[in-house]
Design a protein around this motif. Structure first.
Motif, PDB file in Angstrom:
ATOM      1  N   GLU A  49       0.831  -1.210   0.000  1.00 39.50           N
ATOM      2  CA  GLU A  49       0.000   0.000   0.000  1.00 39.50           C
ATOM      3  C   GLU A  49       0.864   1.257   0.000  1.00 39.50           C
ATOM      4  O   GLU A  49       0.610   2.195  -0.755  1.00 39.50           O
ATOM      5  CB  GLU A  49      -0.923  -0.009   1.218  1.00 39.50           C
ATOM      6  CG  GLU A  49      -1.926   1.103   1.241  1.00 39.50           C
ATOM      7  CD  GLU A  49      -2.838   1.015   2.448  1.00 39.50           C
ATOM      8  OE1 GLU A  49      -3.182   2.081   2.989  1.00 39.50           O
ATOM      9  OE2 GLU A  49      -3.191  -0.101   2.854  1.00 39.50           O
ATOM     10  N   ARG A  50       1.901   1.255   0.841  1.00 37.39           N
ATOM     11  CA  ARG A  50       2.805   2.401   0.876  1.00 37.39           C
ATOM     12  C   ARG A  50       3.505   2.585  -0.470  1.00 37.39           C
ATOM     13  O   ARG A  50       3.669   3.700  -0.954  1.00 37.39           O
ATOM     14  CB  ARG A  50       3.852   2.227   1.967  1.00 37.39           C
ATOM     15  CG  ARG A  50       3.393   2.779   3.300  1.00 37.39           C
ATOM     16  CD  ARG A  50       4.494   2.697   4.316  1.00 37.39           C
ATOM     17  NE  ARG A  50       4.289   1.401   4.963  1.00 37.39           N
ATOM     18  CZ  ARG A  50       5.236   0.624   5.447  1.00 37.39           C
ATOM     19  NH1 ARG A  50       6.472   0.990   5.402  1.00 37.39           N
ATOM     20  NH2 ARG A  50       4.951  -0.532   5.995  1.00 37.39           N
ATOM     21  N   ARG A  51       3.928   1.462  -1.070  1.00 36.37           N
ATOM     22  CA  ARG A  51       4.597   1.537  -2.363  1.00 36.37           C
ATOM     23  C   ARG A  51       3.659   2.109  -3.429  1.00 36.37           C
ATOM     24  O   ARG A  51       4.081   2.923  -4.256  1.00 36.37           O
ATOM     25  CB  ARG A  51       5.068   0.141  -2.777  1.00 36.37           C
ATOM     26  CG  ARG A  51       6.437   0.151  -3.385  1.00 36.37           C
ATOM     27  CD  ARG A  51       6.945  -1.217  -3.784  1.00 36.37           C
ATOM     28  NE  ARG A  51       6.965  -2.163  -2.694  1.00 36.37           N
ATOM     29  CZ  ARG A  51       6.519  -3.414  -2.764  1.00 36.37           C
ATOM     30  NH1 ARG A  51       6.023  -3.877  -3.878  1.00 36.37           N
ATOM     31  NH2 ARG A  51       6.576  -4.209  -1.724  1.00 36.37           N
ATOM     32  N   LEU A  52       2.396   1.676  -3.411  1.00 31.68           N
ATOM     33  CA  LEU A  52       1.430   2.192  -4.384  1.00 31.68           C
ATOM     34  C   LEU A  52       1.187   3.688  -4.191  1.00 31.68           C
ATOM     35  O   LEU A  52       1.105   4.441  -5.166  1.00 31.68           O
ATOM     36  CB  LEU A  52       0.112   1.425  -4.280  1.00 31.68           C
ATOM     37  CG  LEU A  52       0.124  -0.001  -4.820  1.00 31.68           C
ATOM     38  CD1 LEU A  52      -1.199  -0.699  -4.516  1.00 31.68           C
ATOM     39  CD2 LEU A  52       0.405  -0.010  -6.304  1.00 31.68           C
ATOM     40  N   LYS A  53       1.075   4.121  -2.925  1.00 26.15           N
ATOM     41  CA  LYS A  53       0.892   5.552  -2.661  1.00 26.15           C
ATOM     42  C   LYS A  53       2.105   6.340  -3.140  1.00 26.15           C
ATOM     43  O   LYS A  53       1.969   7.407  -3.751  1.00 26.15           O
ATOM     44  CB  LYS A  53       0.670   5.803  -1.175  1.00 26.15           C
ATOM     45  CG  LYS A  53      -0.701   5.410  -0.689  1.00 26.15           C
ATOM     46  CD  LYS A  53      -0.867   5.705   0.788  1.00 26.15           C
ATOM     47  CE  LYS A  53      -2.233   5.285   1.296  1.00 26.15           C
ATOM     48  NZ  LYS A  53      -2.384   5.562   2.726  1.00 26.15           N
ATOM     49  N   HIS A  54       3.280   5.816  -2.850  1.00 30.44           N
ATOM     50  CA  HIS A  54       4.510   6.491  -3.263  1.00 30.44           C
ATOM     51  C   HIS A  54       4.586   6.565  -4.789  1.00 30.44           C
ATOM     52  O   HIS A  54       4.969   7.595  -5.356  1.00 30.44           O
ATOM     53  CB  HIS A  54       5.720   5.755  -2.701  1.00 30.44           C
ATOM     54  CG  HIS A  54       7.013   6.433  -2.964  1.00 30.44           C
ATOM     55  ND1 HIS A  54       7.345   7.643  -2.417  1.00 30.44           N
ATOM     56  CD2 HIS A  54       8.068   6.071  -3.746  1.00 30.44           C
ATOM     57  CE1 HIS A  54       8.541   8.003  -2.835  1.00 30.44           C
ATOM     58  NE2 HIS A  54       8.999   7.068  -3.648  1.00 30.44           N
ATOM     59  N   GLN A  55       4.208   5.463  -5.455  1.00 25.99           N
ATOM     60  CA  GLN A  55       4.227   5.454  -6.915  1.00 25.99           C
ATOM     61  C   GLN A  55       3.214   6.452  -7.473  1.00 25.99           C
ATOM     62  O   GLN A  55       3.486   7.114  -8.476  1.00 25.99           O
ATOM     63  CB  GLN A  55       3.926   4.048  -7.443  1.00 25.99           C
ATOM     64  CG  GLN A  55       4.073   3.926  -8.940  1.00 25.99           C
ATOM     65  CD  GLN A  55       5.493   4.212  -9.399  1.00 25.99           C
ATOM     66  OE1 GLN A  55       6.451   3.774  -8.785  1.00 25.99           O
ATOM     67  NE2 GLN A  55       5.628   4.947 -10.480  1.00 25.99           N
ATOM     68  N   ALA A  56       2.059   6.590  -6.825  1.00 24.21           N
ATOM     69  CA  ALA A  56       1.057   7.558  -7.280  1.00 24.21           C
ATOM     70  C   ALA A  56       1.603   8.981  -7.161  1.00 24.21           C
ATOM     71  O   ALA A  56       1.392   9.815  -8.054  1.00 24.21           O
ATOM     72  CB  ALA A  56      -0.225   7.407  -6.472  1.00 24.21           C
ATOM     73  N   ILE A  57       2.314   9.261  -6.066  1.00 25.35           N
ATOM     74  CA  ILE A  57       2.916  10.587  -5.885  1.00 25.35           C
ATOM     75  C   ILE A  57       3.952  10.840  -6.976  1.00 25.35           C
ATOM     76  O   ILE A  57       3.996  11.919  -7.574  1.00 25.35           O
ATOM     77  CB  ILE A  57       3.547  10.704  -4.478  1.00 25.35           C
ATOM     78  CG1 ILE A  57       2.449  10.720  -3.411  1.00 25.35           C
ATOM     79  CG2 ILE A  57       4.417  11.934  -4.365  1.00 25.35           C
ATOM     80  CD1 ILE A  57       2.965  10.592  -1.996  1.00 25.35           C
ATOM     81  N   ILE A  58       4.770   9.839  -7.262  1.00 27.19           N
ATOM     82  CA  ILE A  58       5.790   9.990  -8.308  1.00 27.19           C
ATOM     83  C   ILE A  58       5.126  10.213  -9.659  1.00 27.19           C
ATOM     84  O   ILE A  58       5.547  11.088 -10.434  1.00 27.19           O
ATOM     85  CB  ILE A  58       6.709   8.744  -8.346  1.00 27.19           C
ATOM     86  CG1 ILE A  58       7.579   8.718  -7.093  1.00 27.19           C
ATOM     87  CG2 ILE A  58       7.574   8.737  -9.605  1.00 27.19           C
ATOM     88  CD1 ILE A  58       8.400   7.457  -6.938  1.00 27.19           C
ATOM     89  N   ASP A  59       4.075   9.442  -9.953  1.00 27.54           N
ATOM     90  CA  ASP A  59       3.364   9.611 -11.223  1.00 27.54           C
ATOM     91  C   ASP A  59       2.787  11.012 -11.349  1.00 27.54           C
ATOM     92  O   ASP A  59       2.845  11.626 -12.420  1.00 27.54           O
ATOM     93  CB  ASP A  59       2.245   8.575 -11.352  1.00 27.54           C
ATOM     94  CG  ASP A  59       2.783   7.161 -11.535  1.00 27.54           C
ATOM     95  OD1 ASP A  59       3.985   7.017 -11.873  1.00 27.54           O
ATOM     96  OD2 ASP A  59       2.000   6.201 -11.341  1.00 27.54           O
ATOM     97  N   GLU A  60       2.240  11.513 -10.252  1.00 28.94           N
ATOM     98  CA  GLU A  60       1.669  12.865 -10.270  1.00 28.94           C
ATOM     99  C   GLU A  60       2.753  13.909 -10.537  1.00 28.94           C
ATOM    100  O   GLU A  60       2.563  14.828 -11.337  1.00 28.94           O
ATOM    101  CB  GLU A  60       0.972  13.151  -8.944  1.00 28.94           C
ATOM    102  CG  GLU A  60       0.282  14.491  -8.890  1.00 28.94           C
ATOM    103  CD  GLU A  60      -0.392  14.732  -7.555  1.00 28.94           C
ATOM    104  OE1 GLU A  60      -0.712  15.899  -7.287  1.00 28.94           O
ATOM    105  OE2 GLU A  60      -0.575  13.776  -6.787  1.00 28.94           O
ATOM    106  N   LYS A  61       3.902  13.751  -9.887  1.00 26.53           N
ATOM    107  CA  LYS A  61       5.000  14.695 -10.098  1.00 26.53           C
ATOM    108  C   LYS A  61       5.491  14.645 -11.541  1.00 26.53           C
ATOM    109  O   LYS A  61       5.779  15.682 -12.147  1.00 26.53           O
ATOM    110  CB  LYS A  61       6.146  14.399  -9.140  1.00 26.53           C
ATOM    111  CG  LYS A  61       5.868  14.805  -7.709  1.00 26.53           C
ATOM    112  CD  LYS A  61       7.045  14.519  -6.805  1.00 26.53           C
ATOM    113  CE  LYS A  61       6.747  14.939  -5.381  1.00 26.53           C
ATOM    114  NZ  LYS A  61       7.889  14.674  -4.492  1.00 26.53           N
ATOM    115  N   VAL A  62       5.596  13.443 -12.100  1.00 20.30           N
ATOM    116  CA  VAL A  62       6.040  13.300 -13.486  1.00 20.30           C
ATOM    117  C   VAL A  62       5.032  13.939 -14.426  1.00 20.30           C
ATOM    118  O   VAL A  62       5.407  14.639 -15.386  1.00 20.30           O
ATOM    119  CB  VAL A  62       6.258  11.804 -13.831  1.00 20.30           C
ATOM    120  CG1 VAL A  62       6.426  11.603 -15.334  1.00 20.30           C
ATOM    121  CG2 VAL A  62       7.465  11.268 -13.093  1.00 20.30           C
TER     122      VAL A  62
END
Length: 89
Positions: A49-62
């Protein structure tokens, strides 16, 4: 003869108690392993879950970076066009 039955009863009780003790320790170990496995699965789920949230944040920044990049490129193209108009005009 009466003492023989008492002795046999005591021996049977001894073996039953040894079997019960060994079974209890095995059952306790199985319960501990089951709890440990459940805890590990919960930790894995939290980690995912933490990894998915972190990936969502990275995707948003990109995505924001790419939008800004496209905006800057449009502005540069607009400036180039304005510069060409000034040269021609």
């Amino acid at each position: 003869m009466e003492n023989g039955y008492v002795i046999l009863g005591i021996i049977a009780l001894l073996f039953l108690s040894m079997y019960g003790y060994s079974y209890f320790s095995v059952a306790r170990e199985k319960m501990r392993m089951k709890r440990e496995k459940k805890r590990q699965l919960e930790q894995d789920a939290l980690r995912r879950e933490r990894r998915l949230k972190h990936q969502a944040i990275i995707d948003e920044k990109v995505e924001n970076f790419n939008k800004r990049k496209e905006e800057i490129q449009r502005e540069l193209q607009l400036l180039e066009k304005m510069k060409e108009k000034q040269k021609v005009g």
